[in-house]
Design a protein around this motif. Structure first.
Motif: not given
Length: 466
Positions: A432-460
């Motif tokens: 169903g469409s709700s399964n797809i929508i929630n999957y896409l939202i999960g992808m967004l949370i994972a990608a953005v969360g990882a981007f922000i976490a990496t940005w905060i942790l910084g790079l040495k």
């Protein structure tokens, strides 16, 4: 890029020709088995033209070049080392790469690799069946055709066939991996799915007949759609077949070995291993289902956060067997969406590295490697980018945990295995469409969360490369 020059320099940094036992390549990586894994100068190899990353896994030293380049480098590498060339007896100088790699693995990693080799070839059949089930579901739900339409009949046949004959597919693949005759493996799968046995895949409410055989009460229940029983049966079959070939004269081998192998293994399967395997498989499925439904968000956090670390060890190769069992028993795969979140998070962290790094070569690697993670291929971004600096890898684990928690909370599932990232939408769509929508939202949370976490942790960037 001068492939010949890169190959020569690579051999030098590996410790010379004498340190290379065997070599092969996949779509993106040069895979090497070395005598001494401590000899290679990883830092120098990473600086070679065309190299996008270096790592050791599954008993192999692997150098990432990317699609297209790896073929050219391997050709020059084989010429320089003599691997793959004919010796004076007409044989190959190169030893069996898979066997050489297995010898360098620990027992647990060997089991994981074996399961991977069995289930990966079956992925196209499982994915096709999953998509067909989705098409059948949409045609029924939206009433595109009448319920008694031939389309419904045929699509139902097409979509369920792979799961009904799953033991035959696994039997063939497992026998090849265990060094036995694959056709005898398929025969054992056929015995366990014979029409004389009740098919639990389509007749779940029916009660199987029982017969008494040598004082034993045997239920005439088939093993359609099961996984563990056929794996155990074919493993035993391989031992019986190999043992017979050692003692049966070549002149009567064709008559004796297949006959004795099938009759012995057949009785063992129907009387002992089949029921035991079913019990073990049901127990595994029940345990995972209990954890998933009880732990909920916590399970998603843990599995999503740790999956990429498991990928580094190579143990994730064994998960296909577990996922196939879930689909066979429950009709859904609730683990794959969690793995997908971890993979997408690696891509999000890789994008963060692109903006944070001052190293031009790392920038060139980060974009295509991160994009490949969104398509489900994570090795380039994990080993070529994120693990080099460690903090991005931690950031990806945070993003994977957040995304994993979300898809578990929203009960995102698929009906197949083998696809993650964007391609996984195809096998999530049938629910169903709700399964797809929630999957896409999960992808967004994972990608953005990882981007922000990496940005905060910084790079040495002066951190010693590992």
């Amino acid at each position: 890029m001068d492939a010949k020059k890169t190959a020569k320099e690579l051999i030098e940094h590996l410790g010379g020709n004498e340190n290379v036992i065997s070599a092969t390549h996949c779509a993106t990586r040069l895979r090497l088995v070395l005598k001494d894994d401590n000899k290679p100068n990883k830092q120098e190899i990473e600086e070679l033209e065309g190299v996008k990353g270096v790592f050791s896994a599954s008993g192999q030293f692997q150098v990432i070049f990317g699609t297209g380049l790896v073929n050219k480098v391997y050709a020059e590498f084989a010429n320089e080392t003599g691997l793959g060339t004919k010796d004076t007896d007409g044989g190959e100088k190169q030893v069996d790469h898979a066997e050489a790699a297995k010898k360098k693995m620990n027992p647990f990693a060997r089991i994981a690799r074996t399961l991977s080799n069995i289930f990966v070839p079956i992925i196209p059949a499982i994915v096709a069946s999953g998509l067909l089930m989705g098409l059948l579901g949409m045609m029924t739900a939206f009433e595109w055709v009448a319920p008694d339409s031939p389309w419904i009949l045929f699509l139902d046949m097409f979509s369920s066939a792979a799961f009904i004959i799953l033991p035959i597919l696994i039997g063939f693949s497992a026998a090849k991996e265990f060094g036995a005759n694959p056709y005898l493996g398929a025969v054992l799968g056929g015995i366990m799915t014979h029409p004389a046995l009740l098919n639990p895949w389509t007749l779940t409410d029916a009660v199987p007949e029982s017969i008494v055989f040598f004082g034993m009460n045997v239920e005439l229940l088939g093993y359609q759609g099961t996984v563990i029983p056929i794996l155990l049966v074919v493993y035993i079959m391989s031992k019986i077949e190999k043992g017979l070939r050692k003692i049966v004269p070549n002149a009567i081998d064709l008559l004796v070995v297949p006959f004795v192998t099938v009759i012995l293994t057949g009785f063992i399967a129907m009387l002992f291993i089949g029921p035991l395997g079913t019990w073990v498989g049901n127990g595994l499925t029940w345990s995972l289902d209990f954890i998933y439904n009880t732990a909920g968000l916590f399970a998603g956090l843990i599995f999503g956060g740790l999956y990429s670390t498991i990928v580094i060890t190579g143990v994730h190769h064994s998960f296909h067997a577990i996922e196939a069992a879930l689909i066979a028993d429950l009709g859904v795969n609730f683990l794959l969406p969690i793995w997908a979140m971890a993979n997408v998070a690696q891509g999000g962290a890789g994008f963060a590295v692109f903006f944070l790094t001052k190293n031009q070569k790392v920038k060139e690697i980060a974009i295509p490697a991160s994009f490949s993670a969104f398509l489900g291929i994570t090795e380039p971004v994990i080993f070529g980018v994120n693990l080099r600096f460690m903090r991005p890898f931690i950031g990806a684990a945070i993003g994977g945990a957040l995304g994993g928690a979300y898809v578990v909370a929203m009960n995102v599932v698929t009906n197949a295995y083998g696809l993650t990232g964007i391609p996984m939408i195809a096998i999530a769509a049938p629910f169903g469409s709700s399964n797809i929508i929630n999957y896409l939202i999960g992808m967004l949370i994972a990608a953005v969360g990882a981007f922000i976490a990496t940005w905060i942790l910084g790079l040495k960037e002066d951190t010693t490369k590992k």
